[in-house]
Design an enzyme around this catalytic site. Structure first.
Site, PDB file in Angstrom:
ATOM      1  CE  LYS C 116      78.561   3.016 -15.621  1.00 41.77           C
ATOM      2  NZ  LYS C 116      77.535   2.011 -15.939  1.00 41.77           N
ATOM      3  CD  GLU C 200      85.418   7.868 -16.486  1.00 40.19           C
ATOM      4  OE1 GLU C 200      84.271   8.266 -16.731  1.00 40.19           O
ATOM      5  OE2 GLU C 200      85.773   7.491 -15.362  1.00 40.19           O
ATOM      6  CG  HIS C 235      90.024  -1.367 -13.545  1.00 41.84           C
ATOM      7  ND1 HIS C 235      90.586  -0.145 -13.284  1.00 41.84           N
ATOM      8  CD2 HIS C 235      90.727  -1.898 -14.570  1.00 41.84           C
ATOM      9  CE1 HIS C 235      91.574   0.064 -14.115  1.00 41.84           C
ATOM     10  NE2 HIS C 235      91.688  -0.989 -14.903  1.00 41.84           N
ATOM     11  NE  ARG C 292      75.335  -2.764  -9.241  1.00 39.00           N
ATOM     12  CZ  ARG C 292      76.480  -2.526  -8.635  1.00 39.00           C
ATOM     13  NH1 ARG C 292      76.596  -2.670  -7.343  1.00 39.00           N
ATOM     14  NH2 ARG C 292      77.541  -2.123  -9.313  1.00 39.00           N
TER      15      ARG C 292
END
Lengths: 169, 495, 495, 169
Positions: C116, C200, C235, C292
């Site tokens: 990431k 983050e 999430h 994907r």
């Protein structure tokens, strides 16, 4: 073990060696098949033949299994059983062609003959209706009507003889 | 919007209407004959009212019983589906009299369009071309013969009432004409309660193309493009699609305008269909207007994205159309196959009986408007349609491939269905090339029999079924068992 | 085009891929663990290869076994689905080395986007805005605490690898940070074989909006518009839709351009998804790129009319894109609900077990991408997703109504599913008004319990079931019997 | 006839008068219901209550029926049977809250305690994973761990006691 299995007019002999609870080897003429299978439900069996997977859906009717595979319908009969039935005086497959009987459950809507009438082969005898479609049953051979066994409005089934005709060519 | 409506029909179309009602929060009342006590539409509706014995004349064609059912349940409107009372002007008129909204055009329009001859006159006046043929009903065999002579054989005898392939006979020679006329008349009487017939020219190599129209009560009329319905047997459509392979953009536009002109000339409201014949030179002729939802309406829904039943309900409840003609933009290609209870190996003779097991195809772009379930009875008294399998894809070739896949996955045991025949038909060269005329089946599939390519597999399945009797406990993978199961250790699964 | 491909996955996504392959005439090879011997995807494929015991690391994450299966069956390409090896650059690289086409982007792109932090750097270079947060992976608890302090709580700990809600922890205060970091790392290690995490800024009231992209091997890149995925629990997305209620046409265009820019900056090929957070002021931030097919790809298929799996196969086989950006015109509104084996009354705890009975909803505009069947086992080892229920309608309100209807008709017995919870959620005011932020469930449904409105009917059904034991012959309407059945003569059916 | 039926925590008494093979009248407090029904399949019953039709899908689990109606799931217990089970020493519903047992089938991934450890109420004891979701089971009361009955990697089922804790407040 040997199965003589008929589809339409063709009977093939399948030689079967059971190799396990859910597998067998089969041979038909020169063709050999390694088969494993698993019952998924009352009507569904998963089958693997020489590494290729397919699903068969099965239902049992009188003397046959109707099997659907990939949208195709097969009526498979055990020829040995069919033979027994025939020799023991049961109604064979061919009777329908010499008798005035509807191909499917239906309702009689028109009687074209009465007892004593002379008919030629192919003459209309009875008109039946099933699911709003009319079909006219014709005399299977020339002769004289000896009895009419139904009335207009009657519900009739395949195998039921609607009109008796005495063979008089 | 309505709070509650009655659906005066059965089978897949009753379920189709109930489905949209559920989404719109409208309560539904099903009606049923004694043959349909546990039919799928009865189980799907919020209420169910018995209307009589199995005979259609005493139940689903029984105006009084249906009106009474609507009043007893306080249904505000009646959706007639297709067939039965859907194009019966008396029924629409009775609804009007009783203050129940008939979801369809006015009784006057139904009457005028239902009388095919009046319809033809109206179209001629509006400048819409019609097929050559009679302008009056006919009962006298001599007159019938004379007219046929004038038109030239083959001719088509048609019931002035009705539709759905009932009361139609193609006649190729004078010797068959009178008997065919009688048969058509009798069939029409049974199906529609009206035995009047007329005669028109039969086009041997023609296309059957129809346009869907929608018209509100405020003078707005739209078309939703065409449906190609050329693949027929016994004058009954079995495959429908949109768009048609034979229409050029110009011809499509011209016919769309003609369809709207026809609907306006007829004073049409609600959903309807304008049927055309298109001959080999791309001349088109008005055939008739169907004043109801068509069996094949789903292909239009798939390509336009518009729910036609919802539009019917909105229009009937007094709403103006939500679209302009320019906003109707069809996308992709859609095909419908009718799945009948019938035996393709025995001249498509209907097969009533019990659905012993059914597994519907699913997947992206597949829709099955189905009127039966595993265990349901298919009565002998009614139309043999079980469901309509519909696909939608980006192109015609992709739609054909999707339909073949869906047919492969459609399992119905207990009654015979023509899924195998339909697969062969869809994969045939003339169909793939879009060369399907109304004589398509007679020409290419008149003596269809299933091939024997799968016979070996079917025999092996027979044996597997013998070796694992179904009444025993079913074999199941055990999620908590990391030891391989017999099915897998026996080594016949690949690798 | 490929003749045969291997699908390196299980459940609904394996079936989804097989479905398109069947339409394209491509043979399929399924792989299965010992927990999946009779799983739906095994029964649907043309071939099936065992790859190991139930543990994912030994089967569906077992690179060697899968490569070996592909070689043994002469599969030309591998479709990885989502999850498992789909974003594993080693696997893509192994495929490349073995001459097997990996249906997805190159291993380099997977590696860069899968890390990431690298992805964030690439996006910054390309001028795509990213969320505030770390640019390096972190293992030292002290450094973690320091960074969180800098960003300000709440913060989000995320696995640098993976997706699907695994390895993510929201942390509101320093005291929970270290433990959360360890848990996230452990979960990520288990799910993706890589325990690296980073941190983050967490936006409390944000939208999760992603853009579908397609890119061929010839430099052509398109977007297929957005998906709104804000409704999440733990999430993990549970409801997705398109179009988003919060994007203005301008913002949609701007984000679409950013998505294409992101894909181009990444050197992306095949189908992928660019995820953005949109804050309350309509600022958008690049979150990550999913290399994907997404779980929620069907809503895009429904509105654009494009089969994304087909596009993946075409691109992987070396075909150029069939469309220009202007030809992608979305229509209507589509919603997807994920149907998990989980108990909404017990904090959504997963429910493995046997599907005793299943009846899928059907009808116009309803699609159910399903990975199980009546009688199938749902193993404890894998993701609890059973199916994805998808609807398409003309507008958002109509799509909500259609989804509620479809959920009502979805029967799954044997394992608990959240259909009741989803119906309540879809009908709630904030959802209907399009006010669904990522905190939607915590805010409005944190202590959801089913209402008791249907309790009386359930008690009556209990009694009816007691009074008609199921092992007895089933009651059936007799088509040949015009005498009314007991069910109807007893007079409780209306009228 | 009388049924005491429990849904969640509420038990209602339903007075039932059988009026035919496929119908009954029911009363709950002031509410009265005319009910007719037809079994469609092993799992499906069509029911009409006061003129309104609906379909119920039913499956039987230990001591309860799970019933789905219009997308809603109801677990309905016969309170009389539940009472018998409880008084005859069977495991009641409440045991789960005083024992360390997983809510669903799961795999043990972390053991936080060993025999002899002192735990306070709410302390993490075992972490299990089901379908890739982790859940930490906590001590239901303060005490001392007397035995740990599982190892990491074990598959465990609801009702299975993973850790024994001796109550020592």
């Amino acid at each position: 073990m040997e199965y003589n299995l008929t589809i339409n007019d063709r009977t093939d002999t399948v030689h079967v060696d059971i190799t396990g609870d859910n597998s067998f080897e089969a041979a038909v003429d020169q063709d050999e098949f390694e088969v494993s299978f698993a019952r998924i439900s009352d009507h569904k069996i998963a089958i693997q033949v020489n590494g290729q997977t397919f699903n068969a859906h099965v239902t049992r009717t009188d003397g046959a299994k109707v099997i659907m595979i990939d949208g195709r319908t097969f009526t498979v009969r055990d020829a040995d059983l069919a033979e027994q039935t025939k020799t023991s005086g049961g109604k064979g497959m061919a009777t329908a062609e010499t008798e005035v009987t509807p191909p499917m459950p239906a309702v009689v809507i028109l009687l074209a003959v009465a007892p004593g009438d002379r008919v030629e082969q192919g003459d209309p005898v009875v008109t039946v209706s099933a699911m709003k479609m009319e079909t006219t049953l014709t005399a299977p051979y020339a002769g004289v009507v000896t009895s009419v066994n139904v009335a207009e409005g009657d519900k009739v089934m395949p195998g039921q003889i609607l009109v008796d005709i005495e063979d008089q060519p | 919007m309505f709070k509650k409506i009655l659906v005066a029909n059965r089978g897949e179309i009753a379920l189709r209407v109930i489905s949209t009602c559920r989404e719109m929060g409208i309560e539904t009342v099903a009606v049923y004959s004694d043959a349909d006590v546990l039919a799928a539409h009865v189980l799907a509706a919020d209420h169910a009212v018995r209307i009589g014995p199995p005979e259609p004349n005493l139940s689903y064609l029984n105006l009084d019983a249906i009106i009474e059912a609507a009043k007893a349940t306080n249904a505000q409107a009646i959706h007639p589906g297709y067939g039965f009372l859907s194009e019966n002007p008396e029924f629409a008129s009775r609804c009007e009299d009783e203050g129940i909204i008939f979801i369809g055009p006015s009784s006057r329009v139904i009457h005028e369009m239902g009388d095919k001859i009046t319809a033809r006159k109206i179209m001629v006046r509006a400048g819409v071309p019609v097929t050559p043929g009679l302008t009056t009903a006919i009962t006298d065999p001599a007159a019938l013969l004379k007219e046929a002579e004038t038109l030239g054989y083959p001719v088509l005898i048609k019931a002035t009432a009705g539709g759905g392939g009932k009361g139609i006979r193609r006649v190729d020679s004078p010797s068959d004409l009178v008997e065919a006329g009688q048969a058509a008349s009798r069939e029409a009487l049974g199906a529609f309660g009206n035995g009047d017939i007329y005669i028109e020219k039969f086009f041997t190599r023609a296309r059957h193309i129809e346009f869907q129209v929608l018209a509100d009560n405020f003078g707005n009329t739209l078309h939703l493009f065409e449906r190609e319905c050329s693949v027929q047997r016994r004058h009954q459509k079995i495959i429908e699609e949109t768009p048609s392979t034979c229409l050029t953009p110009d011809l499509r536009q011209e016919m769309g305008k003609a369809a709207v002109a026809a609907a306006k000339a007829a004073d049409y409201t609600n959903a309807g269909t304008v049927e055309f014949l298109v001959d080999e030179d791309n001349n088109f002729y008005f055939l008739e207007m169907n004043t109801r939802l068509q069996v094949e309406h789903p292909v239009t829904e798939m390509t336009t994205g518009i729910d036609l039943v919802r539009q019917q309900l909105l229009i009937a409840a007094g709403n103006p159309l939500e679209y302009s003609q320019e906003e109707i933009i069809p996308r992709g290609h859609s095909i419908e196959c009718r799945i009948y209870a019938e035996d393709p190996e025995k001249a498509f003779f209907p097969c009533p009986g019990r659905i012993e097991f059914m597994e519907e195809p699913t997947g992206p772009g597949i829709r099955n408007d189905c009127g039966v379930y595993s265990g349901a009875e298919v009565p002998v008294e009614y139309d043999p349609i079980l469901s309509k399998l519909v696909v939608h894809a980006e192109s015609r070739n992709l739609a054909i491939a999707k339909m073949v896949k869906a047919l492969k996955e459609y399992v119905i045991l207990g009654v015979r269905t023509p899924t195998d025949f339909l697969m062969d038909l869809l994969r045939s060269d003339p169909f793939v090339q879009g060369e399907a005329f109304t004589n398509f089946i007679d020409q290419h599939f008149s003596d269809w029999q299933p091939g024997n390519t799968g016979d070996a597999m079917a025999r092996l399945a027979f044996i597997a079924d013998e070796l694992s009797p179904p009444k025993a406990a079913t074999v199941q993978a055990d999620a908590n068992n990391t030891v391989a199961t017999p099915f897998q250790t026996l080594g016949n699964w690949q690798l």
